[in-house]
Design a protein around this motif. Structure first.
Motif, PDB file in Angstrom:
ATOM      1  N   LEU A  25       0.819  -1.212   0.000  1.00 45.28           N
ATOM      2  CA  LEU A  25       0.000   0.000   0.000  1.00 45.28           C
ATOM      3  C   LEU A  25       0.853   1.263   0.000  1.00 45.28           C
ATOM      4  CD1 LEU A  25      -2.845  -1.000   2.463  1.00 45.28           C
ATOM      5  CD2 LEU A  25      -2.943  -0.845  -0.016  1.00 45.28           C
ATOM      6  N   LEU A  26       1.934   1.267   0.770  1.00 43.23           N
ATOM      7  CA  LEU A  26       2.814   2.442   0.798  1.00 43.23           C
ATOM      8  C   LEU A  26       3.523   2.642  -0.536  1.00 43.23           C
ATOM      9  CD1 LEU A  26       4.334   2.260   4.386  1.00 43.23           C
ATOM     10  CD2 LEU A  26       2.662   3.886   3.493  1.00 43.23           C
ATOM     11  N   THR A  27       3.902   1.547  -1.178  1.00 41.50           N
ATOM     12  CA  THR A  27       4.521   1.663  -2.497  1.00 41.50           C
ATOM     13  C   THR A  27       3.548   2.265  -3.498  1.00 41.50           C
ATOM     14  OG1 THR A  27       5.914  -0.263  -2.053  1.00 41.50           O
ATOM     15  CG2 THR A  27       5.610   0.358  -4.357  1.00 41.50           C
ATOM     16  N   ALA A  28       2.323   1.782  -3.519  1.00 43.16           N
ATOM     17  CA  ALA A  28       1.317   2.328  -4.437  1.00 43.16           C
ATOM     18  C   ALA A  28       1.026   3.786  -4.117  1.00 43.16           C
ATOM     19  CB  ALA A  28       0.043   1.502  -4.364  1.00 43.16           C
ATOM     20  N   LEU A  29       0.996   4.129  -2.840  1.00 45.36           N
ATOM     21  CA  LEU A  29       0.743   5.509  -2.439  1.00 45.36           C
ATOM     22  C   LEU A  29       1.865   6.436  -2.889  1.00 45.36           C
ATOM     23  CD1 LEU A  29      -0.987   7.484  -0.623  1.00 45.36           C
ATOM     24  CD2 LEU A  29       0.679   6.953   1.151  1.00 45.36           C
ATOM     25  N   LEU A  30       3.103   6.032  -2.664  1.00 41.42           N
ATOM     26  CA  LEU A  30       4.233   6.887  -3.035  1.00 41.42           C
ATOM     27  C   LEU A  30       4.353   7.049  -4.544  1.00 41.42           C
ATOM     28  CD1 LEU A  30       6.899   5.733  -0.437  1.00 41.42           C
ATOM     29  CD2 LEU A  30       5.609   7.868  -0.479  1.00 41.42           C
ATOM     30  N   VAL A  31       4.182   5.976  -5.287  1.00 40.76           N
ATOM     31  CA  VAL A  31       4.263   6.063  -6.746  1.00 40.76           C
ATOM     32  C   VAL A  31       3.106   6.897  -7.288  1.00 40.76           C
ATOM     33  CG1 VAL A  31       4.126   4.711  -8.879  1.00 40.76           C
ATOM     34  CG2 VAL A  31       5.587   3.961  -7.027  1.00 40.76           C
ATOM     35  N   GLY A  32       1.923   6.706  -6.751  1.00 41.34           N
ATOM     36  CA  GLY A  32       0.780   7.508  -7.180  1.00 41.34           C
ATOM     37  C   GLY A  32       0.968   8.979  -6.890  1.00 41.34           C
ATOM     38  N   PHE A  33       1.539   9.289  -5.732  1.00 45.28           N
ATOM     39  CA  PHE A  33       1.804  10.686  -5.384  1.00 45.28           C
ATOM     40  C   PHE A  33       2.844  11.300  -6.310  1.00 45.28           C
ATOM     41  CE2 PHE A  33       4.075  13.896  -2.816  1.00 45.28           C
ATOM     42  CZ  PHE A  33       3.020  14.775  -2.618  1.00 45.28           C
ATOM     43  N   ALA A  34       3.910  10.549  -6.606  1.00 46.90           N
ATOM     44  CA  ALA A  34       4.953  11.062  -7.507  1.00 46.90           C
ATOM     45  C   ALA A  34       4.388  11.295  -8.910  1.00 46.90           C
ATOM     46  CB  ALA A  34       6.121  10.086  -7.558  1.00 46.90           C
ATOM     47  N   ILE A  35       3.565  10.407  -9.382  1.00 43.22           N
ATOM     48  CA  ILE A  35       2.981  10.566 -10.721  1.00 43.22           C
ATOM     49  C   ILE A  35       1.986  11.733 -10.735  1.00 43.22           C
ATOM     50  CG2 ILE A  35       1.492   9.447 -12.419  1.00 43.22           C
ATOM     51  CD1 ILE A  35       2.974   6.854 -11.714  1.00 43.22           C
ATOM     52  N   SER A  36       1.242  11.917  -9.651  1.00 40.76           N
ATOM     53  CA  SER A  36       0.323  13.057  -9.571  1.00 40.76           C
ATOM     54  C   SER A  36       1.088  14.375  -9.593  1.00 40.76           C
ATOM     55  CB  SER A  36      -0.511  12.972  -8.298  1.00 40.76           C
ATOM     56  OG  SER A  36      -1.356  11.868  -8.337  1.00 40.76           O
ATOM     57  N   LEU A  37       2.221  14.412  -8.902  1.00 41.46           N
ATOM     58  CA  LEU A  37       3.057  15.619  -8.952  1.00 41.46           C
ATOM     59  C   LEU A  37       3.568  15.872 -10.365  1.00 41.46           C
ATOM     60  CD1 LEU A  37       5.203  15.529  -5.690  1.00 41.46           C
ATOM     61  CD2 LEU A  37       3.404  17.140  -6.306  1.00 41.46           C
ATOM     62  N   PHE A  38       3.998  14.807 -11.033  1.00 40.61           N
ATOM     63  CA  PHE A  38       4.472  14.935 -12.409  1.00 40.61           C
ATOM     64  C   PHE A  38       3.358  15.423 -13.334  1.00 40.61           C
ATOM     65  CE2 PHE A  38       4.950  12.909 -16.609  1.00 40.61           C
ATOM     66  CZ  PHE A  38       6.123  13.540 -17.026  1.00 40.61           C
ATOM     67  N   GLN A  39       2.160  14.875 -13.165  1.00 39.50           N
ATOM     68  CA  GLN A  39       1.036  15.293 -14.000  1.00 39.50           C
ATOM     69  C   GLN A  39       0.648  16.741 -13.721  1.00 39.50           C
ATOM     70  OE1 GLN A  39      -1.933  12.283 -13.133  1.00 39.50           O
ATOM     71  NE2 GLN A  39      -1.587  11.313 -15.121  1.00 39.50           N
ATOM     72  N   ALA A  40       0.726  17.160 -12.469  1.00 40.03           N
ATOM     73  CA  ALA A  40       0.394  18.545 -12.146  1.00 40.03           C
ATOM     74  C   ALA A  40       1.446  19.502 -12.699  1.00 40.03           C
ATOM     75  CB  ALA A  40       0.274  18.714 -10.644  1.00 40.03           C
ATOM     76  N   ALA A  41       2.702  19.089 -12.675  1.00 40.28           N
ATOM     77  CA  ALA A  41       3.776  19.965 -13.159  1.00 40.28           C
ATOM     78  C   ALA A  41       3.762  20.080 -14.683  1.00 40.28           C
ATOM     79  CB  ALA A  41       5.121  19.442 -12.689  1.00 40.28           C
ATOM     80  N   THR A  42       3.443  19.000 -15.369  1.00 39.87           N
ATOM     81  CA  THR A  42       3.486  19.013 -16.835  1.00 39.87           C
ATOM     82  C   THR A  42       2.114  19.218 -17.466  1.00 39.87           C
ATOM     83  OG1 THR A  42       3.235  16.619 -16.932  1.00 39.87           O
ATOM     84  CG2 THR A  42       5.487  17.493 -16.885  1.00 39.87           C
ATOM     85  N   GLN A  43       1.065  19.215 -16.677  1.00 43.82           N
ATOM     86  CA  GLN A  43      -0.320  19.355 -17.129  1.00 43.82           C
ATOM     87  C   GLN A  43      -0.723  18.259 -18.127  1.00 43.82           C
ATOM     88  OE1 GLN A  43      -0.947  23.364 -18.445  1.00 43.82           O
ATOM     89  NE2 GLN A  43      -0.735  24.195 -16.386  1.00 43.82           N
ATOM     90  N   ILE A  44      -0.126  17.091 -17.973  1.00 43.87           N
ATOM     91  CA  ILE A  44      -0.533  15.918 -18.752  1.00 43.87           C
ATOM     92  C   ILE A  44      -1.587  15.193 -17.923  1.00 43.87           C
ATOM     93  CG2 ILE A  44       0.177  13.703 -19.715  1.00 43.87           C
ATOM     94  CD1 ILE A  44       2.993  14.837 -19.998  1.00 43.87           C
ATOM     95  N   GLN A  45      -2.797  15.108 -18.420  1.00 45.23           N
ATOM     96  CA  GLN A  45      -3.884  14.500 -17.664  1.00 45.23           C
ATOM     97  C   GLN A  45      -4.321  13.182 -18.301  1.00 45.23           C
ATOM     98  OE1 GLN A  45      -4.819  15.594 -14.709  1.00 45.23           O
ATOM     99  NE2 GLN A  45      -3.292  17.209 -14.949  1.00 45.23           N
ATOM    100  N   GLU A  46      -3.397  12.296 -18.482  1.00 43.81           N
ATOM    101  CA  GLU A  46      -3.692  10.981 -19.056  1.00 43.81           C
ATOM    102  C   GLU A  46      -3.977  10.002 -17.919  1.00 43.81           C
ATOM    103  OE1 GLU A  46      -4.481   8.140 -21.699  1.00 43.81           O
ATOM    104  OE2 GLU A  46      -4.017  10.216 -22.226  1.00 43.81           O
ATOM    105  N   GLN A  47      -5.121   9.336 -17.961  1.00 44.84           N
ATOM    106  CA  GLN A  47      -5.530   8.439 -16.883  1.00 44.84           C
ATOM    107  C   GLN A  47      -4.648   7.193 -16.796  1.00 44.84           C
ATOM    108  OE1 GLN A  47      -7.876   9.074 -14.613  1.00 44.84           O
ATOM    109  NE2 GLN A  47      -8.229  11.069 -15.535  1.00 44.84           N
ATOM    110  N   THR A  48      -4.185   6.714 -17.942  1.00 50.46           N
ATOM    111  CA  THR A  48      -3.394   5.485 -17.935  1.00 50.46           C
ATOM    112  C   THR A  48      -1.956   5.719 -17.509  1.00 50.46           C
ATOM    113  OG1 THR A  48      -2.854   5.759 -20.275  1.00 50.46           O
ATOM    114  CG2 THR A  48      -4.796   4.438 -19.733  1.00 50.46           C
ATOM    115  N   LEU A  49      -1.534   6.967 -17.418  1.00 48.21           N
ATOM    116  CA  LEU A  49      -0.151   7.273 -17.032  1.00 48.21           C
ATOM    117  C   LEU A  49       0.152   6.810 -15.613  1.00 48.21           C
ATOM    118  CD1 LEU A  49       2.500   8.657 -17.849  1.00 48.21           C
ATOM    119  CD2 LEU A  49       1.576  10.762 -16.893  1.00 48.21           C
TER     120      LEU A  49
END
Length: 91
Positions: A25-49
């Motif tokens: 669960l912590l691994t999924a949480l950390l990876v999801g948080f990192a990807i959300s930060l990346f999506q917010a920074a680049t404004q790429i809103q792809e669901q499968t990313l």
């Protein structure tokens, strides 16, 4: 078997479930948080990313912690079977 025995076994079971599921669960949480930060920074809103890296990270976490998880669950089951005669003898 008294109410205290049942409560103690239920508490041990819930603690084991939390301890065993925490790495995945912590691994999924950390990876999801990192990807959300990346999506917010680049404004790429792809669901499968977020799905594929999370799936890979969880698979790696399972490979790394799988032996420990299995050992914890087997030792808990052995402990319960060792307690069984004592618990049944009290009733």
């Amino acid at each position: 078997m008294s109410d205290a025995d049942v409560t103690h076994i239920a508490l041990q079971t819930m603690l084991l479930a939390a301890k065993v599921s925490a790495p995945i669960l912590l691994t999924a949480l950390l990876v999801g948080f990192a990807i959300s930060l990346f999506q917010a920074a680049t404004q790429i809103q792809e669901q499968t990313l977020s799905f594929v890296p999370k799936m890979i990270a969880v698979a790696v976490a399972l490979l790394v912690t799988g032996n420990w998880v299995l050992h914890e669950m087997v030792s808990f089951t052995h402990h319960l079977f060792e307690l069984l005669p004592a618990l049944l003898g009290r009733s």
